[in-house]
Design an enzyme around this catalytic site. Structure first.
Site, PDB file in Angstrom:
ATOM      1  N   ASP A 138       1.040  -1.697   0.144  1.00 49.08           N
ATOM      2  CA  ASP A 138       0.292   0.398  -0.574  1.00 49.08           C
ATOM      3  C   ASP A 138       0.555   0.890  -0.120  1.00 49.08           C
ATOM      4  O   ASP A 138       1.795   1.243   0.109  1.00 49.08           O
ATOM      5  CB  ASP A 138      -1.076   0.163   1.222  1.00 49.08           C
ATOM      6  CG  ASP A 138      -2.420  -1.011   1.762  1.00 49.08           C
ATOM      7  OD1 ASP A 138      -2.516  -1.503  -0.053  1.00 49.08           O
ATOM      8  OD2 ASP A 138      -2.878  -0.665   3.051  1.00 49.08           O
ATOM      9  N   ASP A 140       0.058   4.118   1.719  1.00 50.74           N
ATOM     10  CA  ASP A 140      -0.125   4.766   3.133  1.00 50.74           C
ATOM     11  C   ASP A 140       1.225   3.815   3.333  1.00 50.74           C
ATOM     12  O   ASP A 140      -0.032   4.556   4.649  1.00 50.74           O
ATOM     13  CB  ASP A 140      -1.346   5.131   2.956  1.00 50.74           C
ATOM     14  CG  ASP A 140      -2.196   3.893   3.149  1.00 50.74           C
ATOM     15  OD1 ASP A 140      -1.829   2.938   2.853  1.00 50.74           O
ATOM     16  OD2 ASP A 140      -3.334   4.378   3.110  1.00 50.74           O
ATOM     17  N   TRP A 200     -13.257  -1.368  -2.147  1.00 46.05           N
ATOM     18  CA  TRP A 200     -12.975  -1.556  -1.132  1.00 46.05           C
ATOM     19  C   TRP A 200     -13.536  -3.305  -0.497  1.00 46.05           C
ATOM     20  O   TRP A 200     -14.363  -3.184  -0.379  1.00 46.05           O
ATOM     21  CB  TRP A 200     -13.055  -0.393  -0.106  1.00 46.05           C
ATOM     22  CG  TRP A 200     -12.516  -0.639   0.755  1.00 46.05           C
ATOM     23  CD1 TRP A 200     -11.268  -0.706   1.258  1.00 46.05           C
ATOM     24  CD2 TRP A 200     -12.837  -1.260   2.349  1.00 46.05           C
ATOM     25  NE1 TRP A 200     -10.167  -0.489   2.273  1.00 46.05           N
ATOM     26  CE2 TRP A 200     -11.400  -1.343   3.361  1.00 46.05           C
ATOM     27  CE3 TRP A 200     -13.663  -1.952   3.244  1.00 46.05           C
ATOM     28  CZ2 TRP A 200     -11.461  -1.537   4.666  1.00 46.05           C
ATOM     29  CZ3 TRP A 200     -13.859  -2.712   3.686  1.00 46.05           C
ATOM     30  CH2 TRP A 200     -12.689  -2.656   5.126  1.00 46.05           C
ATOM     31  N   GLU A 203     -10.449  -8.708  -0.620  1.00 48.29           N
ATOM     32  CA  GLU A 203      -9.439  -8.798  -2.238  1.00 48.29           C
ATOM     33  C   GLU A 203      -8.257  -9.668  -0.992  1.00 48.29           C
ATOM     34  O   GLU A 203      -7.639 -10.260  -1.364  1.00 48.29           O
ATOM     35  CB  GLU A 203      -8.869  -7.760  -2.903  1.00 48.29           C
ATOM     36  CG  GLU A 203      -7.661  -7.303  -2.510  1.00 48.29           C
ATOM     37  CD  GLU A 203      -8.116  -5.675  -1.724  1.00 48.29           C
ATOM     38  OE1 GLU A 203      -9.381  -6.231  -1.236  1.00 48.29           O
ATOM     39  OE2 GLU A 203      -7.324  -5.089  -0.563  1.00 48.29           O
ATOM     40  N   ASP A 204      -8.083  -9.087  -0.024  1.00 43.88           N
ATOM     41  CA  ASP A 204      -7.288  -8.918   0.830  1.00 43.88           C
ATOM     42  C   ASP A 204      -7.255 -10.731   1.498  1.00 43.88           C
ATOM     43  O   ASP A 204      -6.235 -11.785   1.628  1.00 43.88           O
ATOM     44  CB  ASP A 204      -6.371  -8.426   1.761  1.00 43.88           C
ATOM     45  CG  ASP A 204      -7.638  -7.631   2.526  1.00 43.88           C
ATOM     46  OD1 ASP A 204      -8.511  -7.825   2.494  1.00 43.88           O
ATOM     47  OD2 ASP A 204      -6.945  -7.608   3.681  1.00 43.88           O
ATOM     48  N   MET A 231       0.780   3.934   9.165  1.00 43.41           N
ATOM     49  CA  MET A 231      -0.206   4.352   7.934  1.00 43.41           C
ATOM     50  C   MET A 231      -0.815   5.913   8.274  1.00 43.41           C
ATOM     51  O   MET A 231      -0.713   6.463   9.296  1.00 43.41           O
ATOM     52  CB  MET A 231      -1.712   3.357   7.886  1.00 43.41           C
ATOM     53  CG  MET A 231      -2.255   3.751   6.613  1.00 43.41           C
ATOM     54  SD  MET A 231      -4.132   3.015   5.959  1.00 43.41           S
ATOM     55  CE  MET A 231      -5.163   3.883   6.410  1.00 43.41           C
ATOM     56  N   HIS A 234      -5.957   8.634   6.240  1.00 41.09           N
ATOM     57  CA  HIS A 234      -6.716   9.628   4.950  1.00 41.09           C
ATOM     58  C   HIS A 234      -8.404   9.046   5.403  1.00 41.09           C
ATOM     59  O   HIS A 234      -8.896   8.236   6.120  1.00 41.09           O
ATOM     60  CB  HIS A 234      -5.917   8.614   3.771  1.00 41.09           C
ATOM     61  CG  HIS A 234      -5.964   7.550   3.846  1.00 41.09           C
ATOM     62  ND1 HIS A 234      -7.619   6.490   3.835  1.00 41.09           N
ATOM     63  CD2 HIS A 234      -5.831   6.084   4.073  1.00 41.09           C
ATOM     64  CE1 HIS A 234      -6.583   5.384   3.203  1.00 41.09           C
ATOM     65  NE2 HIS A 234      -5.471   5.096   3.954  1.00 41.09           N
ATOM     66  N   ARG A 236     -11.420   7.711   3.477  1.00 39.94           N
ATOM     67  CA  ARG A 236     -12.448   6.580   1.896  1.00 39.94           C
ATOM     68  C   ARG A 236     -11.920   7.525   0.406  1.00 39.94           C
ATOM     69  O   ARG A 236     -12.373   8.281   0.427  1.00 39.94           O
ATOM     70  CB  ARG A 236     -13.376   6.074   2.105  1.00 39.94           C
ATOM     71  CG  ARG A 236     -13.338   4.549   1.503  1.00 39.94           C
ATOM     72  CD  ARG A 236     -13.217   3.239   1.603  1.00 39.94           C
ATOM     73  NE  ARG A 236     -12.637   3.148   2.159  1.00 39.94           N
ATOM     74  CZ  ARG A 236     -13.071   2.374   3.502  1.00 39.94           C
ATOM     75  NH1 ARG A 236     -14.521   1.885   3.606  1.00 39.94           N
ATOM     76  NH2 ARG A 236     -13.286   2.272   4.858  1.00 39.94           N
TER      77      ARG A 236
HETATM   78  C1  UD2 Z   1      -7.069  -1.986   4.140  1.00 43.16           C
HETATM   79  C2  UD2 Z   1      -5.633  -2.220   3.299  1.00 43.16           C
HETATM   80  C3  UD2 Z   1      -5.206  -3.318   2.220  1.00 43.16           C
HETATM   81  C4  UD2 Z   1      -6.537  -3.338   1.600  1.00 43.16           C
HETATM   82  C5  UD2 Z   1      -7.640  -3.437   1.221  1.00 43.16           C
HETATM   83  C6  UD2 Z   1      -8.911  -3.023   0.931  1.00 43.16           C
HETATM   84  C7  UD2 Z   1      -5.004  -1.987   5.729  1.00 43.16           C
HETATM   85  C8  UD2 Z   1      -3.189  -1.194   6.530  1.00 43.16           C
HETATM   86  N1  UD2 Z   1      -4.547  -2.578   4.335  1.00 43.16           N
HETATM   87  O1  UD2 Z   1      -6.506  -0.455   3.413  1.00 43.16           O
HETATM   88  O2  UD2 Z   1      -4.122  -3.462   2.640  1.00 43.16           O
HETATM   89  O3  UD2 Z   1      -6.791  -4.282   1.945  1.00 43.16           O
HETATM   90  O4  UD2 Z   1      -7.792  -2.681   2.771  1.00 43.16           O
HETATM   91  O5  UD2 Z   1      -9.150  -3.227  -0.274  1.00 43.16           O
HETATM   92  O6  UD2 Z   1      -5.556  -2.055   6.393  1.00 43.16           O
HETATM   93  N2  UD2 Z   1      -5.231   3.006  -3.580  1.00 43.16           N
HETATM   94  C9  UD2 Z   1      -5.645   4.561  -4.094  1.00 43.16           C
HETATM   95  N3  UD2 Z   1      -6.107   5.281  -4.354  1.00 43.16           N
HETATM   96  C10 UD2 Z   1      -7.527   4.932  -4.601  1.00 43.16           C
HETATM   97  C11 UD2 Z   1      -7.460   3.375  -3.590  1.00 43.16           C
HETATM   98  C12 UD2 Z   1      -6.921   3.136  -3.192  1.00 43.16           C
HETATM   99  O7  UD2 Z   1      -4.030   4.581  -4.423  1.00 43.16           O
HETATM  100  O8  UD2 Z   1      -8.515   5.280  -4.498  1.00 43.16           O
HETATM  101  C13 UD2 Z   1      -4.029   2.062  -3.091  1.00 43.16           C
HETATM  102  C14 UD2 Z   1      -3.396   2.989  -1.959  1.00 43.16           C
HETATM  103  O9  UD2 Z   1      -2.252   2.099  -2.734  1.00 43.16           O
HETATM  104  C15 UD2 Z   1      -3.722   2.122  -0.618  1.00 43.16           C
HETATM  105  C16 UD2 Z   1      -4.496   0.940  -1.226  1.00 43.16           C
HETATM  106  O10 UD2 Z   1      -5.132   1.161  -2.214  1.00 43.16           O
HETATM  107  O11 UD2 Z   1      -2.908   2.590   0.088  1.00 43.16           O
HETATM  108  C17 UD2 Z   1      -5.361   0.553  -0.148  1.00 43.16           C
HETATM  109  O12 UD2 Z   1      -6.583   1.114   0.065  1.00 43.16           O
HETATM  110  P1  UD2 Z   1      -7.615   1.988   1.249  1.00 43.16           P
HETATM  111  O13 UD2 Z   1      -5.512   2.953   1.955  1.00 43.16           O
HETATM  112  O14 UD2 Z   1      -8.222   3.212   1.047  1.00 43.16           O
HETATM  113  O15 UD2 Z   1      -7.814   1.402   1.989  1.00 43.16           O
HETATM  114  P2  UD2 Z   1      -7.228   0.518   3.759  1.00 43.16           P
HETATM  115  O16 UD2 Z   1      -6.854   1.971   4.157  1.00 43.16           O
HETATM  116  O17 UD2 Z   1      -8.859   0.407   4.243  1.00 43.16           O
HETATM  117 MN    MN Z   2      -5.204   2.978   3.534  1.00 40.59          MN
END
Ligand code: UD2
Ligand code: MN
Length: 291
Positions: A138, A140, A200, A203-204, A231, A234, A236
């Site tokens: 990721d 972030d 969102w 997939e993981d 992290m 941010h 969504r």
């Molecule tokens: C969680 C998981 C992530 C993934 C996601 C579900 C953590 C730290 N990470 O992240 O691995 O499983 O849930 O899909 O728990 N991104 C962009 N632009 C966008 C949207 C996403 O660049 O508009 C990329 C970016 O690299 C980001 C990653 O996708 O870090 C995951 O998306 P997120 O950060 O919005 O989701 P998060 O933090 O819940």
């Molecule tokens: Mn994130």
């Protein structure tokens, strides 16, 4: 003249880097203030970085050859923070590495799994066999502990064991998101991520099922103290709404895994452009909205 001898001299192979690295910090200083692109490029141009965000140790041959693959869209400030913190981190670990940003064009719902599969396949078209280990990362997440070595191991290695946003560190027992290391063989043997999770979530968890219900790859996780990540805070993203079908999709994971993944990747995307910038290589893609 003995041409063989001359040639040999010219390409004389550097000795392997020592397997001991001194000075790794257990708590690294993280800088969450995004530098400008100009500042970044000025800072890193002296580190021996090569076009495309490639780097390797100057005086020895690294034991670790890793492609860092990052799914991306519209997170410019996160990318600047990532590069600013993680290039030095990777260099301190004496990795031979390259950073790939796989960017999804606007207009379709974000698909993290699909982008990671694309990164795995397209980076190999660019580099051949230069990298045998892949960090799926990721944008972030910033590593805090320099002892969290970005190499591959016998089993798939989950790195993001302890993320600042989760109170207890690990989100849940089967959590595999954030950052994970795969050998080429491990990633191929699980058929990669599913391609069909738009938006969102899920997939993981599907990937976790593939890894643990597979006789070949196995799953391992670094200890909580090692796998610490900050992290970047941010909201969504607008192009990445929660996937309402994720629970149902997960239930059919077993049935889909042979077709939904690397094996079914052809035709689900178009590469629009590949850019080699100083600090990373960008693979810019348009994704079929129904993959
Ligand atoms: C969680 C998981 C992530 C993934 C996601 C579900 C953590 C730290 N990470 O992240 O691995 O499983 O849930 O899909 O728990 N991104 C962009 N632009 C966008 C949207 C996403 O660049 O508009 C990329 C970016 O690299 C980001 C990653 O996708 O870090 C995951 O998306 P997120 O950060 O919005 O989701 P998060 O933090 O819940
Ligand atoms: Mn994130």
């Amino acid at each position: 003249v003995n041409m063989d001898k001359l040639l040999y001299k010219k390409i004389a192979i550097l000795e392997n880097c020592s397997d001991v690295i001194y000075g790794l910090a257990r708590r690294r200083m993280i800088n969450l203030i995004p530098p400008t692109w100009a500042e970044l490029e000025a800072n890193f141009s002296k580190t021996g970085i090569q076009l495309g965000g490639r780097w390797k140790p100057k005086n020895c041959t690294s034991r670790i050859h890793v492609a860092i693959i990052i799914p991306f869209r519209d997170r410019d400030s996160h990318l600047r923070v990532f590069l600013n913190n993680m290039h030095p981190f990777f260099q301190k670990q004496e990795l031979d590495y390259r950073i790939y940003i796989v960017e999804q064009k606007a207009g379709t719902i974000f698909n993290r799994g699909l982008l990671l599969n694309i990164g795995f396949v397209e980076s190999a078209k660019i580099d051949g066999d230069a990298y045998d280990c892949f960090a799926l990362h990721d944008v972030d997440l910033i590593a805090e502990n320099e002892w969290n070595i970005y190499n591959c191991s016998e089993k798939v290695k989950h790195m993001a064991a302890n993320i600042s946003k989760f109170k207890s560190g690990l989100a849940y027992e089967k959590y595999s998101g954030g950052v994970a290391m795969f050998t080429k063989w491990q990633y191929t043997s699980v058929n990669g991520y599913p391609n069909t999770y738009f938006g969102w979530g899920g997939e993981d968890d599907d990937l976790y099922e593939r890894i643990t219900n597979n006789n070949n790859a196995g799953f391992s996780r670094v200890p909580l103290d090692i796998g610490r990540y900050t992290m970047i805070k941010h909201e969504r993203d607008s192009g990445n709404p929660v996937n309402p079908g994720r629970v149902r999709q997960l239930q059919s994971s077993y049935k889909r895994r042979k077709v939904d993944g690397l094996s079914g990747l052809n035709g689900t995307y178009t590469v629009l452009k590949i850019d080699e910038f100083l600090l990373y290589t960008r693979i810019y893609v348009d994704v079929d909205p129904i993959a």
